[in-house]
Design an enzyme around this catalytic site. Structure first.
Site, mmCIF file in Angstrom:
data_model
loop_
_atom_site.group_PDB
_atom_site.id
_atom_site.type_symbol
_atom_site.label_atom_id
_atom_site.label_comp_id
_atom_site.label_asym_id
_atom_site.label_seq_id
_atom_site.Cartn_x
_atom_site.Cartn_y
_atom_site.Cartn_z
ATOM 1 N N ASN A 45 0.888 -1.294 -0.060
ATOM 2 C CA ASN A 45 0.038 0.094 0.022
ATOM 3 C C ASN A 45 0.887 1.159 0.023
ATOM 4 O O ASN A 45 2.017 1.367 0.596
ATOM 5 C CB ASN A 45 -0.924 -0.019 1.476
ATOM 6 C CG ASN A 45 -0.375 -0.157 2.595
ATOM 7 O OD1 ASN A 45 0.667 -0.602 2.824
ATOM 8 N ND2 ASN A 45 -0.811 0.572 3.433
ATOM 9 N N ILE A 46 0.319 2.270 -0.630
ATOM 10 C CA ILE A 46 1.172 3.431 -0.882
ATOM 11 C C ILE A 46 0.214 4.627 -0.492
ATOM 12 O O ILE A 46 -1.059 4.901 -1.173
ATOM 13 C CB ILE A 46 1.608 3.747 -2.163
ATOM 14 C CG1 ILE A 46 2.505 2.572 -2.547
ATOM 15 C CG2 ILE A 46 2.561 5.030 -2.429
ATOM 16 C CD1 ILE A 46 3.166 2.250 -3.808
ATOM 17 N N GLU A 47 0.363 5.367 0.704
ATOM 18 C CA GLU A 47 -0.454 6.437 1.183
ATOM 19 C C GLU A 47 0.162 7.782 0.728
ATOM 20 O O GLU A 47 1.236 7.932 0.531
ATOM 21 C CB GLU A 47 -0.550 6.234 2.689
ATOM 22 C CG GLU A 47 -0.951 5.257 3.201
ATOM 23 C CD GLU A 47 -1.299 4.963 4.444
ATOM 24 O OE1 GLU A 47 -0.809 5.705 5.355
ATOM 25 O OE2 GLU A 47 -1.945 3.831 4.889
ATOM 26 N N CYS A 56 -4.223 0.585 -2.400
ATOM 27 C CA CYS A 56 -4.009 -0.588 -1.894
ATOM 28 C C CYS A 56 -2.933 -1.373 -2.331
ATOM 29 O O CYS A 56 -2.818 -1.255 -3.452
ATOM 30 C CB CYS A 56 -5.304 -1.101 -1.606
ATOM 31 S SG CYS A 56 -6.607 -0.451 -0.726
ATOM 32 N N GLU A 58 -3.268 -4.391 -2.842
ATOM 33 C CA GLU A 58 -3.961 -5.545 -3.943
ATOM 34 C C GLU A 58 -3.896 -4.894 -5.405
ATOM 35 O O GLU A 58 -3.387 -5.580 -6.229
ATOM 36 C CB GLU A 58 -5.177 -5.700 -3.641
ATOM 37 C CG GLU A 58 -5.345 -6.494 -2.395
ATOM 38 C CD GLU A 58 -5.578 -5.728 -0.985
ATOM 39 O OE1 GLU A 58 -5.052 -4.456 -0.960
ATOM 40 O OE2 GLU A 58 -6.409 -6.075 -0.378
ATOM 41 N N CYS A 89 -10.573 -4.350 0.448
ATOM 42 C CA CYS A 89 -11.471 -3.385 0.643
ATOM 43 C C CYS A 89 -12.334 -3.700 -0.485
ATOM 44 O O CYS A 89 -12.230 -4.390 -1.739
ATOM 45 C CB CYS A 89 -10.675 -2.062 0.596
ATOM 46 S SG CYS A 89 -10.441 -1.252 -1.020
ATOM 47 N N CYS A 92 -10.941 -2.526 -4.038
ATOM 48 C CA CYS A 92 -9.975 -3.949 -4.536
ATOM 49 C C CYS A 92 -10.760 -4.964 -4.974
ATOM 50 O O CYS A 92 -10.471 -5.798 -5.879
ATOM 51 C CB CYS A 92 -9.053 -4.334 -3.442
ATOM 52 S SG CYS A 92 -8.027 -2.812 -3.293
HETATM 53 N N1 THU Z 1 -5.394 -1.223 2.467
HETATM 54 C C1 THU Z 1 -4.785 -2.116 1.599
HETATM 55 O O1 THU Z 1 -3.766 -1.791 1.247
HETATM 56 N N2 THU Z 1 -5.316 -3.300 1.266
HETATM 57 C C2 THU Z 1 -6.602 -3.333 1.892
HETATM 58 O O2 THU Z 1 -7.383 -4.356 1.444
HETATM 59 C C3 THU Z 1 -7.444 -2.788 3.103
HETATM 60 C C4 THU Z 1 -6.479 -1.265 3.187
HETATM 61 C C5 THU Z 1 -4.248 -0.004 2.913
HETATM 62 C C6 THU Z 1 -4.763 1.393 2.505
HETATM 63 C C7 THU Z 1 -4.345 2.319 3.560
HETATM 64 O O3 THU Z 1 -2.976 2.456 3.100
HETATM 65 C C8 THU Z 1 -4.266 1.331 5.027
HETATM 66 O O4 THU Z 1 -4.424 -0.106 4.276
HETATM 67 C C9 THU Z 1 -5.360 1.585 5.833
HETATM 68 O O5 THU Z 1 -6.606 1.616 5.128
#
Ligand code: THU
Length: 139
Positions: A45-47, A56, A58, A89, A92
């Site tokens: 994941n990259i915020e 996310c 995935e 989520c 995804c």
């Molecule tokens: N996140 C994912 O990478 N995959 C998921 O299936 C659920 C959420 C990440 C997004 C965000 O960076 C962090 O988790 C919190 O929501």
């Protein structure tokens, strides 16, 4: 087509999770997708400081595979560092369905717990391009 190597997929997702860019949530996620011929593509994941732009793990894994020309997949693993296993989520789920169809999804954590589910369990009665066909015929 060989069987899905769940252990290898979990290990790849666990490794890429370490590269997660999650300074806001501190919730690190790793994902790995396996192609029908056994290649593995990973993503974390990259915020973004503009929170809604976060991507996310995935989707990063799937975008990487698609942009290398891959089109056929046999499974995806998601690894988090929490006790509870984390399912993909809603956004995804839609993307996994569209590009990987009713694939096998392996949920795992760092304690060695894992669970295998099918996409059709995570996203029953999914929308996809088949529903657009009728409208494109009508003119
Ligand atoms: N996140 C994912 O990478 N995959 C998921 O299936 C659920 C959420 C990440 C997004 C965000 O960076 C962090 O988790 C919190 O929501």
């Amino acid at each position: 087509m060989s069987e899905l190597d769940e252990g290898k997929l979990i290990e790849a997702a666990r490794r890429v999770r370490e590269l997660s860019v999650a300074p806001f949530s501190n919730f690190k996620v790793g994902a790995a997708v396996e192609t029908e011929d056994g290649k593995i593509y990973t993503g974390c994941n990259i915020e973004s400081a503009s929170y809604g732009l976060t991507v996310c793990a995935e989707r990063v894994a799937i975008w990487k595979a698609l942009s290398e020309g891959e089109r056929r997949f046999k499974g995806l693993a998601v690894v988090t560092g929490t006790e509870q296993l984390t399912p993909p989520c809603g956004t995804c789920r839609q993307i996994i369905w569209e590009f990987c169809r009713d694939t096998t999804v392996v949920l795992a954590n760092l304690n060695g717990d894992s669970q295998t589910v099918r996409m059709s369990e995570l996203l029953p009665r999914a929308f996809d391009a088949r529903f657009l066909k009728e409208a494109t015929r009508e003119k």
